[in-house]
Design a protein around this motif. Structure first.
Motif, mmCIF file in Angstrom:
data_model
loop_
_atom_site.group_PDB
_atom_site.id
_atom_site.type_symbol
_atom_site.label_atom_id
_atom_site.label_comp_id
_atom_site.label_asym_id
_atom_site.label_seq_id
_atom_site.Cartn_x
_atom_site.Cartn_y
_atom_site.Cartn_z
ATOM 1 N N GLU A 111 -2.855 7.214 7.690
ATOM 2 C CA GLU A 111 -2.756 6.136 6.713
ATOM 3 C C GLU A 111 -3.394 4.862 7.266
ATOM 4 O OE1 GLU A 111 1.290 7.155 4.258
ATOM 5 O OE2 GLU A 111 1.485 6.265 6.245
ATOM 6 N N TYR A 133 3.817 1.901 -2.371
ATOM 7 C CA TYR A 133 3.018 2.981 -1.782
ATOM 8 C C TYR A 133 3.913 4.103 -1.269
ATOM 9 C CZ TYR A 133 0.184 5.547 1.548
ATOM 10 O OH TYR A 133 -0.435 6.569 2.244
ATOM 11 N N LEU A 158 3.960 -0.720 5.330
ATOM 12 C CA LEU A 158 3.587 -0.114 4.057
ATOM 13 C C LEU A 158 4.419 -0.743 2.945
ATOM 14 C CD1 LEU A 158 3.621 3.627 5.220
ATOM 15 C CD2 LEU A 158 1.596 2.189 4.937
ATOM 16 N N THR A 159 3.837 -0.853 1.771
ATOM 17 C CA THR A 159 4.567 -1.406 0.645
ATOM 18 C C THR A 159 5.545 -0.368 0.090
ATOM 19 O OG1 THR A 159 2.963 -0.674 -1.022
ATOM 20 C CG2 THR A 159 2.566 -2.812 0.040
ATOM 21 N N THR A 177 3.773 8.019 -2.654
ATOM 22 C CA THR A 177 3.365 9.129 -1.783
ATOM 23 C C THR A 177 4.545 9.955 -1.298
ATOM 24 O OG1 THR A 177 3.424 7.650 0.148
ATOM 25 C CG2 THR A 177 1.308 7.883 -1.004
ATOM 26 N N ASN A 233 -8.368 4.436 10.177
ATOM 27 C CA ASN A 233 -7.656 3.263 10.669
ATOM 28 C C ASN A 233 -8.252 2.805 12.002
ATOM 29 O OD1 ASN A 233 -5.687 1.428 11.737
ATOM 30 N ND2 ASN A 233 -4.179 2.298 10.334
ATOM 31 N N ARG A 245 -5.059 0.644 5.800
ATOM 32 C CA ARG A 245 -5.096 -0.323 4.712
ATOM 33 C C ARG A 245 -6.230 -0.031 3.730
ATOM 34 N NH1 ARG A 245 -7.430 -5.564 8.065
ATOM 35 N NH2 ARG A 245 -9.641 -5.052 7.904
ATOM 36 N N ARG A 246 -7.056 0.943 4.018
ATOM 37 C CA ARG A 246 -8.165 1.276 3.119
ATOM 38 C C ARG A 246 -7.626 2.107 1.960
ATOM 39 N NH1 ARG A 246 -11.845 -1.148 5.818
ATOM 40 N NH2 ARG A 246 -11.916 -1.057 8.083
ATOM 41 N N ALA A 247 -6.925 1.420 1.056
ATOM 42 C CA ALA A 247 -6.180 2.098 -0.008
ATOM 43 C C ALA A 247 -7.100 2.849 -0.964
ATOM 44 C CB ALA A 247 -5.345 1.076 -0.766
ATOM 45 N N THR A 248 -8.292 2.329 -1.215
ATOM 46 C CA THR A 248 -9.196 3.005 -2.144
ATOM 47 C C THR A 248 -9.531 4.402 -1.647
ATOM 48 O OG1 THR A 248 -10.160 0.868 -2.784
ATOM 49 C CG2 THR A 248 -11.412 2.838 -3.338
ATOM 50 N N THR A 281 -7.783 6.176 0.612
ATOM 51 C CA THR A 281 -6.552 6.962 0.648
ATOM 52 C C THR A 281 -6.227 7.515 -0.732
ATOM 53 O OG1 THR A 281 -5.690 5.619 2.473
ATOM 54 C CG2 THR A 281 -4.096 6.915 1.211
ATOM 55 N N ASP A 282 -6.303 6.674 -1.752
ATOM 56 C CA ASP A 282 -6.007 7.124 -3.111
ATOM 57 C C ASP A 282 -6.979 8.221 -3.546
ATOM 58 O OD1 ASP A 282 -3.928 5.347 -3.236
ATOM 59 O OD2 ASP A 282 -5.035 3.830 -4.365
#
Length: 431
Positions: free
Chosen positions: A29, A61, A57-58, A65, A106, A31-34, A36-37
Motif C-alpha cells: 500500500e 480506505y 490510512l484513512t 478494502t 511506496n 499514497r498512490r491511490a490512483t 492502488t484503486d
C-alpha cells in the motif's frame, strides 16, 4: 520520437487450451491511490495487500478494502520474524492463492519492502539496487561508474560542511536530505549567508550538498519488462521543480507522441535500466538540459512518478498506462496500442495557509480551453496548512493541447482564472 507499439493479431488456436491461472500479486500500500484503486479493480489478477503499520490510512480506505486479503506488517518486530509469520499466514489460509509476484509503489518503504519480498521468495530488488534507486549519494556513485553525467555532490552533516562545499564547487548549492522526495527539506543556497538562514540539519536524517544545475528540467518514465524498455515517455516541467516552492507554476507536461523531443527517451531509459539492473516495472527519472544543451542526470526511482504524471502519459497516448504497468510486475510482455496524439499535463492548483473563504469550482475550470479534468481537494471552510513540498496544492487539472507548448500556455490561462481566498485561522469569512 517514441515509436508506436501495436498489438499484432494472432490466429485462434485450433484446439481448446487449458485456462490460464489467475496470477496473485503481493501489493504494498502507498499514497498512490490512483494506482492502488486500479489494481484492486482488475479482475484478471488476485491481490494480497502488504500493509505496513507505520503508514497512516484513512478510515474510508480501510473500510473500502476490508474484503481484500491483507497482511499487516509489525514494523517494530524483526523483518525476518514478520516474513516467517507471513509465510505461516499464507500456508494457514487455504482459500488464499499464494502470491508469486510483488509490486511496491511506496518509495519510502523501498528498502524494507524489497527485503521482505526477498525473505518470502518473491521477485525483488537487491539491497544494492535499492541503494541505487533510493539513496541519492549511492545513486550518483553509480552514475559515475556508468559514465552518466551528474551534478557534483558531497554528504554533509553540518552547515559548515555545506559552506565548505560551496566554496570549493561554487554557488549556488542545493541542500537536501539524501532519501527525501517532493523537495521536502530541500533548499537552494546562493551564499554562505543563506546557509546560516536555513534550519539546523536534523541529525536523524542524512544530508547532501549538490551543485546547482541551471537549465530545463525533464521527467523520464519507462515501462520495463524482462529487462527491456518497451517504451519511454518524456515530460517537461515549465520551471524546475524546486522553483515551485517559490510560487512558480507547478506542472508536468507529457509531449505528444508526434512531437520532436530533445533526447532519445527510450535509449536513455534502456541505459539506466541496464546500469541499475531493473528487471521490470516502472522506471522514473529526472534530468536537466543546461543552457548549452549538455545533459545532466538528476535522480532515478523504481516506482511510479509522483503527481498525475502516469495519467498524463495515458491521456496523451490514448491507452491504459496503469494496466500496462501492473502487467510488467506480473512478468507479462504488454503491447500497448496508442490511439491519441496530443500533449497532456497536470497543473497543481495553488495553495496557501488559512481558512478557505472562496475557491474556484471544478465546473468553472472545466469550461476553460484545454481543461479535460479537474479535481479539487479543498473547499470553503477548510483550514489549509500546506507543507513546504512540491506536491502541496488545492487540487489539479488535466490540460490537453496539440503540443507541450500549447498545454503550457493553457495552464497559465488556468492560473490567471483560478481564485483562492483564505482568511487567517479564527477570522470570519472575507467580505
Amino acid at each position: 520520437m517514441n515509436a508506436t507499439l501495436t498489438l499484432v493479431p494472432t490466429l485462434a488456436p485450433a484446439a481448446p487450451v487449458a485456462p490460464v491461472a489467475v496470477p496473485t500479486v503481493l501489493f504494498v500500500e502507498s499514497r498512490r491511490a490512483t494506482f492502488t484503486d486500479h489494481v484492486l479493480d482488475r479482475d484478471d489478477v488476485n491481490v494480497v495487500l502488504l500493509r505496513f503499520d507505520s503508514v497512516p490510512l484513512t478510515e474510508e480506505y480501510v473500510r473500502r478494502t476490508a474484503h481484500v486479503p491483507t497482511f499487516t506488517l509489525n514494523t517494530s518486530a524483526p523483518l525476518e520474524d514478520e516474513a516467517a509469520r507471513y509465510l505461516r499466514w499464507v500456508k494457514g489460509t487455504p482459500a488464499l492463492p499464494r502470491p508469486r509476484f510483488f509490486c511496491n509503489p511506496n518509495e519510502a518503504l523501498q528498502a524494507d519492502a524489497q527485503r521482505f519480498a526477498q525473505l518470502v521468495d518473491l521477485p525483488h530488488l537487491s539491497q544494492e539496487q535499492v541503494g541505487w534507486v533510493r539513496d541519492k549519494t549511492t545513486m550518483k556513485d553509480r552514475y559515475a561508474e556508468l559514465g552518466i553525467p551528474h551534478a557534483r555532490y558531497r554528504a554533509v552533516t553540518t552547515k559548515q560542511d555545506v559552506v565548505a562545499f560551496g566554496e570549493e564547487s561554487g554557488w549556488p548549492v542545493i541542500l537536501k536530505p539524501i532519501d527525501a522526495d517532493s523537495c521536502i527539506g530541500t533548499y537552494r543556497l546562493d551564499t554562505p549567508a543563506d546557509v546560516a538562514g536555513v534550519p539546523d540539519l536534523d541529525p536523524k536524517l542524512r544530508w547532501m550538498a549538490e551543485e546547482y544545475i541551471k537549465g530545463q528540467e525533464f521527467q523520464l518514465c519507462a515501462v520495463v519488462t524482462r529487462g527491456v524498455v518497451l517504451d519511454a515517455y518524456l515530460s517537461k516541467n515549465p520551471v524546475p521543480i524546486l522553483e515551485v516552492l517559490d510560487g512558480k507554476i507547478n506542472a508536468n507536461i507529457t509531449y505528444a507522441p508526434s512531437e520532436e523531443i530533445p533526447v532519445d527517451a527510450r535509449e536513455l531509459a534502456q541505459r539506466l535500466t541496464d546500469g541499475l539492473g531493473i528487471p521490470h516495472g516502472y522506471l522514473h527519472g529526472e534530468f536537466f538540459l543546461k543552457e548549452d544543451g549538455s545533459f545532466v542526470m538528476s535522480e532515478v526511482a523504481a516506482r511510479l512518478s509522483g503527481c498525475e504524471v502516469p495519467m498524463n502519459h495515458g491521456l496523451a497516448y490514448g491507452f491504459d498506462f496503469l494496466h500496462v504497468i501492473l502487467d510488467t510486475y506480473l512478468d507479462r510482455v504488454p503491447h500497448p496500442r496508442y490511439t491519441n496524439d496530443r500533449a497532456v499535463g497536470d497543473l497543481l492548483l495553488p495553495t496557501r495557509p488559512g481558512r478557505v473563504t472562496h475557491i474556484s469550482s471544478a465546473q468553472e475550470l472545466l469550461r476553460l480551453p484545454g481543461v479535460i479534468g479537474a479535481h479539487l481537494t479543498a473547499a470553503v471552510g477548510d483550514v489549509l496548512d500546506p507543507p513546504r513540498a512540491s506536491h502541496a496544492s488545492t487540487g489539479y487539472v488535466h490540460v490537453e493541447g496539440a503540443t507541450a507548448a500549447e498545454v503550457e500556455e493553457r495552464m497559465h490561462a488556468v492560473l490567471r482564472h483560478f481564485e483562492l481566498t483564505v482568511a487567517e485561522t479564527g477570522e470570519g469569512p472575507a467580505s
